[in-house]
Scaffold this motif. Structure first.
Motif, PDB file in Angstrom:
ATOM      1  N   UNK A 436      40.286  44.115  35.539  1.00  0.00           N
ATOM      2  CA  UNK A 436      40.688  42.793  35.048  1.00  0.00           C
ATOM      3  C   UNK A 436      41.237  42.015  36.242  1.00  0.00           C
ATOM      4  N   UNK A 437      40.566  40.906  36.607  1.00  0.00           N
ATOM      5  CA  UNK A 437      40.874  40.207  37.861  1.00  0.00           C
ATOM      6  C   UNK A 437      41.200  38.745  37.577  1.00  0.00           C
ATOM      7  N   UNK A 438      42.435  38.365  37.933  1.00  0.00           N
ATOM      8  CA  UNK A 438      42.812  36.950  37.850  1.00  0.00           C
ATOM      9  C   UNK A 438      42.024  36.169  38.906  1.00  0.00           C
ATOM     10  N   UNK A 439      41.596  34.958  38.579  1.00  0.00           N
ATOM     11  CA  UNK A 439      40.796  34.190  39.537  1.00  0.00           C
ATOM     12  C   UNK A 439      41.657  33.475  40.579  1.00  0.00           C
ATOM     13  N   UNK A 440      42.894  33.124  40.231  1.00  0.00           N
ATOM     14  CA  UNK A 440      43.734  32.378  41.160  1.00  0.00           C
ATOM     15  C   UNK A 440      44.603  33.279  42.010  1.00  0.00           C
ATOM     16  N   UNK A 441      43.994  34.100  42.844  1.00  0.00           N
ATOM     17  CA  UNK A 441      44.720  35.081  43.647  1.00  0.00           C
ATOM     18  C   UNK A 441      45.017  34.552  45.043  1.00  0.00           C
ATOM     19  N   UNK A 442      46.118  34.982  45.660  1.00  0.00           N
ATOM     20  CA  UNK A 442      46.353  34.688  47.083  1.00  0.00           C
ATOM     21  C   UNK A 442      45.487  35.580  47.957  1.00  0.00           C
ATOM     22  N   UNK A 443      45.401  35.245  49.237  1.00  0.00           N
ATOM     23  CA  UNK A 443      44.537  36.003  50.150  1.00  0.00           C
ATOM     24  C   UNK A 443      43.130  35.480  50.079  1.00  0.00           C
ATOM     25  N   UNK A 444      42.400  35.858  49.057  1.00  0.00           N
ATOM     26  CA  UNK A 444      41.171  35.181  48.635  1.00  0.00           C
ATOM     27  C   UNK A 444      41.084  35.319  47.128  1.00  0.00           C
ATOM     28  N   UNK A 445      40.390  34.376  46.496  1.00  0.00           N
ATOM     29  CA  UNK A 445      40.450  34.299  45.035  1.00  0.00           C
ATOM     30  C   UNK A 445      39.590  35.365  44.363  1.00  0.00           C
ATOM     31  N   UNK A 446      39.680  35.398  43.029  1.00  0.00           N
ATOM     32  CA  UNK A 446      38.966  36.403  42.259  1.00  0.00           C
ATOM     33  C   UNK A 446      37.456  36.287  42.369  1.00  0.00           C
TER      34      UNK A 446
END
Length: 502
Positions: A436-446
């Motif tokens: 389950x991966x959130x799309x608004x991630x730091x580093x690079x997005x989902x």
């Protein structure tokens, strides 16, 4: 016509090379960018590339395939666009009926009787271009609004997701016992806030015609009962008599369960909002010939006669007192009509006047044929899925920990990561069954995480979890390599569906 921005250009279609060139020269000297078109088909094509207005001789608009193509393109304009056309018209009574027909077919038309004075032509073209500029400004405002609403929805859905997940965990811990009243209030208000956020975000989809339906054969009685039950606590809090009158047999329709419940929830919520304490609200469902009919009747504030025609316009509300105790942003009824029309039905409101209550009626086509059986509460949806290895990649600590704990309570082995790089590293190292991966991630997005995972050969079932719930958001997720897309707030049924599919 076109979304390509070039509101300063004028397209010219005038018979005779000399007349055409003279017209163009006059417009250029008047400060316009002018382009000559040899025929109507060419003019339509150039308009598709972007233009501010067209200057056309009436004779060039004779009936034929080119005119039909032009009419079709004009009718397909987006809501913000109303392409202006200035027509050189013969100054004769015989042409008046023809001019009226053209105005009806083409929409935003200005007629100039020949012989045309230069000053009149330039004034008309300046007016047309000003109108077109305002349309493009409106388009930019709509785009800015939609971007803001999408961001607002994402930000609101993150805390909503945490609240709903926390409630799901509390319900599991108190299984078999009655929920405390405070928990019921939190759950009810969280659902109400979720619907309000959905309504807010639906504005963009309604105005742009992007609302899609997931149709199934269902009973309107069941949908009405669900919407009725969801609002019962609020009606009781307001001290209202609240009744549902529905037949024992199903009233079948072909529709989107979530959207139809949204329609009825909006109508009931509206009735509660405008009905003073001690009043009454009645919801009824019936079949009338070949129509399935729902009525929501209240004894509330009623509707002024002059407001009836505007009831279903976006942001329209009857006058309210300054205290705004019930709030509201005037979107509910606009969504109601749009969603009902998508189902092939009608929605209308009626009132005998102020303080005499109101009735809102929704009519939908009755569905015929055999109805497939559906799973019950004790069916497959309640089965426990086999234990899986699950990865949760989420930067919000509340959402991450709550989702992980909920999955652990279901018997799954759960690992977590809080940004894109860590999520990708963990996914490739642990090879989970589901992520389950959130799309608004730091580093690079989902989205980038999914693309890199697939490029590395990962076969893990990837599920996008995001506050962005537009159809194009789902499409972008699937294109990036995700197998599924969940919009926050995520609830138990969402998780069960994903885990059972795996």
């Amino acid at each position: 016509m076109s979304l390509c921005a070039n509101p300063e250009r004028v397209l010219i279609l005038v018979r005779g090379p000399r007349n055409a060139q003279v017209t163009r020269d006059l417009l250029v000297r008047g400060g316009f960018e002018a382009l000559l078109c040899p025929n109507l088909a060419e003019l339509v094509e150039r308009a598709e590339e972007g233009a501010g207005a067209a200057l056309v001789e009436e004779e060039a608009l004779a009936a034929g395939p080119a005119l039909q193509s032009m009419i079709a393109r004009l009718r397909d304009q987006p809501p913000w666009s109303d392409f202006p056309i200035v027509v050189f018209s013969a100054n004769a009574d015989a042409s008046k009926e023809s001019a009226s027909d053209l105005a009806r077919l083409l929409g935003n038309v200005t007629f100039l009787d020949r012989p045309v004075h230069t000053r009149s032509m330039l004034a008309s073209m300046h007016a047309a271009i000003r109108s077109r500029r305002r349309q493009y400004e409106a388009r930019r405002a709509i785009e800015a609004r939609d971007t803001f609403l999408a961001m607002l929805g994402h930000e609101l859905r993150n805390p909503l997701g945490a609240i709903r997940l926390a409630m799901a965990m509390l319900e599991k811990k108190t299984a078999g016992t009655a929920l405390p009243k405070e928990m019921e209030v939190v759950e009810r208000q969280a659902r109400h806030l979720t619907r309000l956020v959905d309504d807010l975000l639906d504005v963009a989809r309604v105005t742009q015609g992007k609302v899609t339906l997931e149709r199934e054969r269902l009973s309107l009685v069941e949908v009405a009962r669900s919407a009725f039950d969801a609002q019962e606590g609020r009606a009781r809090e307001h001290g209202l008599s609240y009744v549902l009158d529905a037949p024992g047999d199903p009233v079948w329709v072909d529709g989107d369960r979530q959207r139809l419940e949204q329609v009825l929830a909006n109508l009931i919520a509206n009735a509660i909002k405008y009905t003073p304490r001690g009043g009454a609200i009645a919801v009824s469902v019936a079949r009338e010939d070949e129509e399935a009919v729902v009525r929501v009747t209240d004894t509330g504030l009623g509707i002024p006669p002059g407001m009836i025609a505007r009831l279903f316009e976006a942001f329209a509300q009857a006058d309210r007192t300054l205290d705004r105790t019930e709030g509201g942003i005037g979107l509910g009824l606009a969504l109601v009509r749009s969603l009902v029309q998508l189902h092939g039905g009608t929605a209308e409101g009626a009132s005998e006047g102020p303080d005499r209550g109101s009735t809102f009626t929704v009519r939908l086509p009755v569905a015929h044929g055999t109805v497939a059986s559906t799973a019950t509460a004790n069916g497959t949806h309640e089965e426990t899925s086999p234990a899986r290895r699950v990865l949760v990649v989420e930067d919000s600590i509340d959402n991450r920990e709550l989702l992980a704990e909920l999955l652990k309570q279901e018997g799954h082995q759960v690992s977590c990561a809080e940004d894109g790089p860590e999520g990708l590293k963990t996914l490739l190292a642990l090879v989970p069954d589901v992520a389950f991966i959130d799309l608004g991630l730091p580093g690079f997005d989902g989205l980038e995480l999914a693309r890199r995972a697939r490029a590395s050969g990962s076969q893990t079932t990837l599920v996008a979890v995001t506050g962005y719930g537009q159809p194009e958001d789902r499409a972008h997720a699937l294109d990036a390599g995700f197998d599924d897309h969940l919009t926050k707030p995520v609830v138990d049924d969402d998780l069960r569906r994903v885990m059972h599919r795996r």
